[in-house]
Structure formats: C-alpha cells, structure tokens
Design a protein around this motif. Structure first.
Motif, PDB file in Angstrom:
ATOM      1  N   GLY A 276       0.799  -1.219   0.000  1.00 51.29           N
ATOM      2  CA  GLY A 276       0.000   0.000   0.000  1.00 51.29           C
ATOM      3  C   GLY A 276       0.832   1.270   0.000  1.00 51.29           C
ATOM      4  N   HIS A 277       1.968   1.214   0.648  1.00 49.34           N
ATOM      5  CA  HIS A 277       2.834   2.398   0.714  1.00 49.34           C
ATOM      6  C   HIS A 277       3.902   2.419  -0.377  1.00 49.34           C
ATOM      7  CE1 HIS A 277       1.177   2.396   4.875  1.00 49.34           C
ATOM      8  NE2 HIS A 277       1.110   3.688   4.606  1.00 49.34           N
ATOM      9  N   GLY A 278       3.966   1.381  -1.189  1.00 48.96           N
ATOM     10  CA  GLY A 278       4.949   1.336  -2.270  1.00 48.96           C
ATOM     11  C   GLY A 278       6.384   1.319  -1.785  1.00 48.96           C
ATOM     12  N   GLN A 279       6.630   0.674  -0.653  1.00 43.56           N
ATOM     13  CA  GLN A 279       7.969   0.654  -0.077  1.00 43.56           C
ATOM     14  C   GLN A 279       8.849  -0.393  -0.756  1.00 43.56           C
ATOM     15  OE1 GLN A 279       7.040  -0.008   4.053  1.00 43.56           O
ATOM     16  NE2 GLN A 279       6.996   2.190   4.466  1.00 43.56           N
ATOM     17  N   ILE A 280      10.138  -0.299  -0.507  1.00 44.49           N
ATOM     18  CA  ILE A 280      11.099  -1.192  -1.161  1.00 44.49           C
ATOM     19  C   ILE A 280      11.537  -2.341  -0.268  1.00 44.49           C
ATOM     20  CG2 ILE A 280      11.930   0.578  -2.742  1.00 44.49           C
ATOM     21  CD1 ILE A 280      14.345   0.945  -0.933  1.00 44.49           C
ATOM     22  N   ASN A 281      10.734  -2.660   0.735  1.00 46.29           N
ATOM     23  CA  ASN A 281      11.121  -3.701   1.695  1.00 46.29           C
ATOM     24  C   ASN A 281      11.232  -5.080   1.073  1.00 46.29           C
ATOM     25  OD1 ASN A 281      10.994  -1.573   3.425  1.00 46.29           O
ATOM     26  ND2 ASN A 281       9.298  -2.326   4.623  1.00 46.29           N
ATOM     27  N   PHE A 282      10.431  -5.392   0.063  1.00 47.33           N
ATOM     28  CA  PHE A 282      10.560  -6.709  -0.569  1.00 47.33           C
ATOM     29  C   PHE A 282      11.861  -6.803  -1.355  1.00 47.33           C
ATOM     30  CE2 PHE A 282       5.873  -6.784  -0.048  1.00 47.33           C
ATOM     31  CZ  PHE A 282       5.854  -7.833   0.853  1.00 47.33           C
ATOM     32  N   LEU A 283      12.298  -5.703  -1.917  1.00 46.29           N
ATOM     33  CA  LEU A 283      13.599  -5.693  -2.578  1.00 46.29           C
ATOM     34  C   LEU A 283      14.689  -5.967  -1.546  1.00 46.29           C
ATOM     35  CD1 LEU A 283      15.296  -5.233  -5.120  1.00 46.29           C
ATOM     36  CD2 LEU A 283      15.314  -2.794  -4.543  1.00 46.29           C
ATOM     37  N   LEU A 284      14.580  -5.330  -0.404  1.00 49.65           N
ATOM     38  CA  LEU A 284      15.544  -5.563   0.672  1.00 49.65           C
ATOM     39  C   LEU A 284      15.511  -7.021   1.124  1.00 49.65           C
ATOM     40  CD1 LEU A 284      17.573  -4.458   2.733  1.00 49.65           C
ATOM     41  CD2 LEU A 284      15.616  -3.996   4.225  1.00 49.65           C
ATOM     42  N   LEU A 285      14.317  -7.566   1.314  1.00 50.45           N
ATOM     43  CA  LEU A 285      14.199  -8.964   1.716  1.00 50.45           C
ATOM     44  C   LEU A 285      14.793  -9.886   0.658  1.00 50.45           C
ATOM     45  CD1 LEU A 285      13.254 -11.192   3.610  1.00 50.45           C
ATOM     46  CD2 LEU A 285      10.964 -10.988   2.578  1.00 50.45           C
ATOM     47  N   LEU A 286      14.582  -9.558  -0.604  1.00 47.46           N
ATOM     48  CA  LEU A 286      15.155 -10.362  -1.683  1.00 47.46           C
ATOM     49  C   LEU A 286      16.681 -10.356  -1.604  1.00 47.46           C
ATOM     50  CD1 LEU A 286      14.839 -12.080  -4.217  1.00 47.46           C
ATOM     51  CD2 LEU A 286      14.719  -9.953  -5.539  1.00 47.46           C
ATOM     52  N   PHE A 287      17.283  -9.190  -1.389  1.00 50.47           N
ATOM     53  CA  PHE A 287      18.742  -9.125  -1.263  1.00 50.47           C
ATOM     54  C   PHE A 287      19.230  -9.941  -0.061  1.00 50.47           C
ATOM     55  CE2 PHE A 287      18.689  -4.756  -3.481  1.00 50.47           C
ATOM     56  CZ  PHE A 287      18.809  -5.348  -4.718  1.00 50.47           C
ATOM     57  N   ILE A 288      18.503  -9.892   1.050  1.00 54.34           N
ATOM     58  CA  ILE A 288      18.890 -10.656   2.237  1.00 54.34           C
ATOM     59  C   ILE A 288      18.775 -12.151   1.964  1.00 54.34           C
ATOM     60  CG2 ILE A 288      18.229 -11.205   4.616  1.00 54.34           C
ATOM     61  CD1 ILE A 288      17.501  -8.195   4.905  1.00 54.34           C
ATOM     62  N   LEU A 289      17.705 -12.559   1.303  1.00 52.57           N
ATOM     63  CA  LEU A 289      17.535 -13.985   0.984  1.00 52.57           C
ATOM     64  C   LEU A 289      18.614 -14.470   0.020  1.00 52.57           C
ATOM     65  CD1 LEU A 289      13.655 -14.143   0.602  1.00 52.57           C
ATOM     66  CD2 LEU A 289      15.030 -15.123   2.453  1.00 52.57           C
ATOM     67  N   LEU A 290      18.951 -13.648  -0.970  1.00 50.69           N
ATOM     68  CA  LEU A 290      20.013 -14.025  -1.908  1.00 50.69           C
ATOM     69  C   LEU A 290      21.366 -14.087  -1.203  1.00 50.69           C
ATOM     70  CD1 LEU A 290      18.814 -12.059  -5.043  1.00 50.69           C
ATOM     71  CD2 LEU A 290      18.830 -14.543  -4.740  1.00 50.69           C
ATOM     72  N   PHE A 291      21.583 -13.169  -0.261  1.00 47.34           N
ATOM     73  CA  PHE A 291      22.794 -13.226   0.559  1.00 47.34           C
ATOM     74  C   PHE A 291      22.830 -14.557   1.321  1.00 47.34           C
ATOM     75  CE2 PHE A 291      24.394 -12.628   4.944  1.00 47.34           C
ATOM     76  CZ  PHE A 291      25.732 -12.463   4.670  1.00 47.34           C
ATOM     77  N   TRP A 292      21.701 -14.929   1.908  1.00 50.99           N
ATOM     78  CA  TRP A 292      21.685 -16.159   2.688  1.00 50.99           C
ATOM     79  C   TRP A 292      21.877 -17.395   1.812  1.00 50.99           C
ATOM     80  CZ3 TRP A 292      23.015 -17.430   7.128  1.00 50.99           C
ATOM     81  CH2 TRP A 292      22.744 -18.701   7.608  1.00 50.99           C
ATOM     82  N   ARG A 293      21.243 -17.412   0.641  1.00 50.38           N
ATOM     83  CA  ARG A 293      21.396 -18.573  -0.246  1.00 50.38           C
ATOM     84  C   ARG A 293      22.836 -18.737  -0.715  1.00 50.38           C
ATOM     85  NH1 ARG A 293      17.445 -19.891  -4.878  1.00 50.38           N
ATOM     86  NH2 ARG A 293      18.615 -21.819  -4.713  1.00 50.38           N
ATOM     87  N   ASN A 294      23.566 -17.640  -0.783  1.00 49.43           N
ATOM     88  CA  ASN A 294      24.944 -17.668  -1.278  1.00 49.43           C
ATOM     89  C   ASN A 294      25.954 -17.407  -0.168  1.00 49.43           C
ATOM     90  OD1 ASN A 294      24.636 -17.711  -4.414  1.00 49.43           O
ATOM     91  ND2 ASN A 294      23.102 -16.281  -3.681  1.00 49.43           N
ATOM     92  N   HIS A 295      25.587 -17.652   1.083  1.00 48.59           N
ATOM     93  CA  HIS A 295      26.419 -17.239   2.216  1.00 48.59           C
ATOM     94  C   HIS A 295      27.812 -17.848   2.250  1.00 48.59           C
ATOM     95  CE1 HIS A 295      24.584 -20.916   3.821  1.00 48.59           C
ATOM     96  NE2 HIS A 295      25.635 -20.997   4.628  1.00 48.59           N
ATOM     97  N   ASN A 296      28.077 -18.849   1.445  1.00 46.63           N
ATOM     98  CA  ASN A 296      29.422 -19.434   1.385  1.00 46.63           C
ATOM     99  C   ASN A 296      30.177 -19.027   0.130  1.00 46.63           C
ATOM    100  OD1 ASN A 296      29.378 -20.867   3.816  1.00 46.63           O
ATOM    101  ND2 ASN A 296      28.135 -22.467   2.883  1.00 46.63           N
ATOM    102  N   ARG A 297      29.572 -18.222  -0.703  1.00 44.21           N
ATOM    103  CA  ARG A 297      30.188 -17.827  -1.974  1.00 44.21           C
ATOM    104  C   ARG A 297      30.500 -16.336  -1.973  1.00 44.21           C
ATOM    105  NH1 ARG A 297      25.478 -20.859  -4.061  1.00 44.21           N
ATOM    106  NH2 ARG A 297      26.212 -22.973  -4.430  1.00 44.21           N
ATOM    107  N   PRO A 298      31.509 -15.929  -2.714  1.00 42.84           N
ATOM    108  CA  PRO A 298      31.844 -14.501  -2.770  1.00 42.84           C
ATOM    109  C   PRO A 298      30.684 -13.623  -3.253  1.00 42.84           C
ATOM    110  CG  PRO A 298      33.659 -15.784  -3.630  1.00 42.84           C
ATOM    111  CD  PRO A 298      32.527 -16.748  -3.394  1.00 42.84           C
ATOM    112  N   ARG A 299      29.809 -14.165  -4.131  1.00 43.87           N
ATOM    113  CA  ARG A 299      28.715 -13.322  -4.630  1.00 43.87           C
ATOM    114  C   ARG A 299      27.752 -12.907  -3.521  1.00 43.87           C
ATOM    115  NH1 ARG A 299      26.489 -17.698  -8.536  1.00 43.87           N
ATOM    116  NH2 ARG A 299      25.854 -19.240  -7.018  1.00 43.87           N
ATOM    117  N   ALA A 300      27.824 -13.543  -2.365  1.00 45.67           N
ATOM    118  CA  ALA A 300      27.031 -13.094  -1.226  1.00 45.67           C
ATOM    119  C   ALA A 300      27.376 -11.646  -0.888  1.00 45.67           C
ATOM    120  CB  ALA A 300      27.267 -13.992  -0.020  1.00 45.67           C
ATOM    121  N   GLY A 301      28.615 -11.258  -1.132  1.00 46.08           N
ATOM    122  CA  GLY A 301      29.038  -9.882  -0.886  1.00 46.08           C
ATOM    123  C   GLY A 301      28.329  -8.878  -1.790  1.00 46.08           C
TER     124      GLY A 301
END
Length: 174
Positions: A84-109
């Motif tokens: 409703g507010h058009g916030q970017i929190n899902f983008l942030l959550l996506l970046f956090i999830l991708l960080f977690w999925r790649n937490h052992n790889r350099p691309r996590a950075g």
C-alpha cells in the motif's frame, strides 16, 4: 507554518546515493505511469521473493511448500502495508535472501552491498562473514560498493554523492 526540525529533516533523502538508479527511471514517465511501473516492478520483486522463500525453506515440500510460502506472505498485514505504501522492503528482503542462499560464496558480498545500499541497517549482516572469516565475501561487498559509488559519482556528480554524507541531516543523525 514553522515546521519542526524533525519534519524538515523528513524532506531529505534517506536512501544512499546509489539507490537513485532505482528511482531515476521513474522520471521518464508521468506520475500515473510511474506509479504503475513502480507497482509492476514491486509485484515482480514480491513474487521472486516468495519464490526464494520457498526455495530456501520449503522446496522439499513441493507445491504444498510453495502454496504455504504464498499464503504466509499474503496473510501478514505488513505485506499489505508495504504494498500500500509502495515501499522497497521486498527488494531488501530479496537481497537478504540471496545473501543467505549464497552465504558461502563470494557473490554473497554483492547481495550484501545491494542490501546495505537499500537500507543501511543491513550492515549488521556483515557480522556473519566477519565471524566466519569469509574474506572473499567482504572483498566482493567492498568491490560492489566501490563500483556502485563510482558509477553514482560519474552519473550524478560528486557534489550530489558527497552531499549525502555532509549535508543530509538524516544520514548525519544515524
């Protein structure tokens, strides 16, 4: 009107300079079209985020797990508030999830850097690679931040970039 300092500070831009690349394309459209584009993009980001939640937590459950992820995402009031507010929190959550999925790889950075640019509070996730001594993740994060900052300076100018740190009450009060 005599607005308070806190209200005047709200008019400053909270997001870091590289996030201008997220918002700048909206300037190509009139307000109604930009609004529609913004929501289409965020709908796609929401769907990708739900997909990532399913892949990380419930992929072994198959279609039932996917339906669970979708249901849980749609049940929360916060989901509808963010939409409703058009916030970017899902983008942030996506970046956090991708960080977690790649937490052992350099691309996590890379995902960590993009998350920090999106909302600086994500800097606390830097503790994970520091504690685990994953130096390549940290180097990838620093490289991504340097590249994004350089691109921002080249496109928008050094005055705009550095004024975020020197003249922005929001950034200075963090």
């Amino acid at each position: 009107l005599n607005p308070s300092e806190a209200l005047r500070a709200e008019f400053f831009f909270f997001h870091t300079p590289p996030t201008l690349f997220l918002f700048a394309p909206l300037g190509w459209f009139n307000i109604n079209t930009a609004f529609a584009v913004w929501y289409v993009i965020h709908t796609v980001i929401f769907l990708i985020t739900v997909w990532q939640l399913w892949k990380i937590f419930w992929s072994d459950k198959g279609l039932i797990g996917l339906l669970l992820a979708i249901t849980l995402a749609l049940l929360f009031y916060s989901t509808w508030s963010i939409v409703g507010h058009g916030q970017i929190n899902f983008l942030l959550l996506l970046f956090i999830l991708l960080f977690w999925r790649n937490h052992n790889r350099p691309r996590a950075g890379i995902w960590l850097a993009l998350g920090i640019f999106t909302k600086p509070i994500v800097v606390f996730l830097l503790l994970y690679p520091v504690v685990k001594r994953r130096w390549r993740i940290i180097l990838a994060m620093i490289g991504t931040m340097a590249l994004a900052s350089l691109l921002t300076i080249l496109v928008y100018g050094p005055d705009m970039f550095f004024s975020y740190f020197t003249s922005n009450p929001i950034a200075n009060d963090m």
